[in-house]
Design a protein around this motif. Structure first.
Motif, PDB file in Angstrom:
ATOM      1  N   PRO A   2      72.317  58.891  10.161  1.00 17.55           N
ATOM      2  CA  PRO A   2      73.218  58.102  11.011  1.00 17.55           C
ATOM      3  C   PRO A   2      72.562  57.701  12.332  1.00 17.55           C
ATOM      4  N   ARG A   3      72.886  56.480  12.795  1.00 15.34           N
ATOM      5  CA  ARG A   3      72.329  55.983  14.056  1.00 15.34           C
ATOM      6  C   ARG A   3      72.874  56.755  15.252  1.00 15.34           C
ATOM      7  N   SER A   4      74.050  57.292  15.125  1.00 14.79           N
ATOM      8  CA  SER A   4      74.721  57.916  16.261  1.00 14.79           C
ATOM      9  C   SER A   4      74.542  59.433  16.301  1.00 14.79           C
ATOM     10  N   LEU A   5      73.448  59.923  15.745  1.00 11.28           N
ATOM     11  CA  LEU A   5      73.230  61.366  15.689  1.00 11.28           C
ATOM     12  C   LEU A   5      73.142  61.987  17.087  1.00 11.28           C
ATOM     13  N   ALA A   6      72.448  61.356  18.013  1.00 12.09           N
ATOM     14  CA  ALA A   6      72.328  61.893  19.378  1.00 12.09           C
ATOM     15  C   ALA A   6      73.686  61.896  20.071  1.00 12.09           C
ATOM     16  N   LEU A   7      74.447  60.802  19.923  1.00 16.31           N
ATOM     17  CA  LEU A   7      75.778  60.744  20.522  1.00 16.31           C
ATOM     18  C   LEU A   7      76.686  61.804  19.914  1.00 16.31           C
ATOM     19  N   SER A   8      76.614  61.994  18.611  1.00 17.67           N
ATOM     20  CA  SER A   8      77.466  62.996  17.969  1.00 17.67           C
ATOM     21  C   SER A   8      77.135  64.392  18.496  1.00 17.67           C
ATOM     22  N   ASN A   9      75.872  64.668  18.743  1.00 17.96           N
ATOM     23  CA  ASN A   9      75.481  65.967  19.296  1.00 17.96           C
ATOM     24  C   ASN A   9      76.045  66.140  20.710  1.00 17.96           C
ATOM     25  N   ASP A  10      75.882  65.125  21.555  1.00 20.78           N
ATOM     26  CA  ASP A  10      76.401  65.195  22.929  1.00 20.78           C
ATOM     27  C   ASP A  10      77.917  65.360  22.936  1.00 20.78           C
ATOM     28  N   LEU A  11      78.611  64.611  22.095  1.00 23.19           N
ATOM     29  CA  LEU A  11      80.065  64.679  22.032  1.00 23.19           C
ATOM     30  C   LEU A  11      80.531  66.041  21.525  1.00 23.19           C
ATOM     31  N   ARG A  12      79.873  66.553  20.498  1.00 16.32           N
ATOM     32  CA  ARG A  12      80.223  67.866  19.942  1.00 16.32           C
ATOM     33  C   ARG A  12      80.084  68.948  21.006  1.00 16.32           C
ATOM     34  N   ILE A  13      79.012  68.910  21.765  1.00 15.66           N
ATOM     35  CA  ILE A  13      78.794  69.911  22.812  1.00 15.66           C
ATOM     36  C   ILE A  13      79.859  69.786  23.902  1.00 15.66           C
ATOM     37  N   ALA A  14      80.137  68.558  24.338  1.00 14.45           N
ATOM     38  CA  ALA A  14      81.132  68.343  25.395  1.00 14.45           C
ATOM     39  C   ALA A  14      82.521  68.799  24.949  1.00 14.45           C
ATOM     40  N   VAL A  15      82.894  68.481  23.720  1.00 14.10           N
ATOM     41  CA  VAL A  15      84.209  68.872  23.203  1.00 14.10           C
ATOM     42  C   VAL A  15      84.291  70.398  23.104  1.00 14.10           C
TER      43      VAL A  15
END
Length: 142
Positions: A2-15
């Motif tokens: 997925p293109r949004s792998l970095a964003l998904s990691n950042d979002l998962r950590i923030a949540v």
């Protein structure tokens, strides 16, 4: 990949961090996340059997039994006979349990509202949009 792998990691950590912070704002600090989660499910579903609660919470019945026993010991949950099956008991939140849930929600909402009030108007608008998007993500089946 997925293109949004970095964003998904950042979002998962923030949540996860925000969730942990909110979980600390409880009315009864002797209860952990499993207790609060089970109480929330019981409040939403009403009278429920241990098996049904275990399934909804995605834990084993023995694990849920320990959680429920803690809630009973605190006076937040009562066991009552099942209407049609004498072998089963229904779990019901007590008035004290309801009050504790409401106070916990009040504390969590107050903490979060105070943090949001400190944001700029643009940040609050962005957060409002993000909340709608996150809700949509949470409800997706994929």
């Amino acid at each position: 990949m997925p293109r949004s792998l970095a964003l998904s990691n950042d979002l998962r950590i923030a949540v996860a961090r925000l969730s942990r912070r909110l979980r600390r704002a409880v009315a009864d600090e002797t209860l952990g996340f499993p207790h609060m989660s089970a109480l929330g499910t019981m409040q939403k579903c009403g009278a429920i059997t241990l098996q049904e609660l275990s399934t909804k919470e995605r834990v084993t019945p023995p694990s849920m039994l320990r959680t429920v026993q803690g809630l009973v010991d605190h006076g937040y949950v009562d066991r009552t006979p099942h209407e049609t099956d004498g072998r089963k008991q229904l779990l019901v939140i007590t008035d004290e349990g309801q009050q504790m849930i409401e106070e916990t929600r009040r504390r969590r909402n107050l903490w979060l509202a105070t943090q949001i009030d400190a944001l700029t108007p643009d940040e609050r608008q962005t957060l409002q949009q993000a909340a709608r998007i996150m809700e949509r993500l949470a409800e997706s089946d994929a």
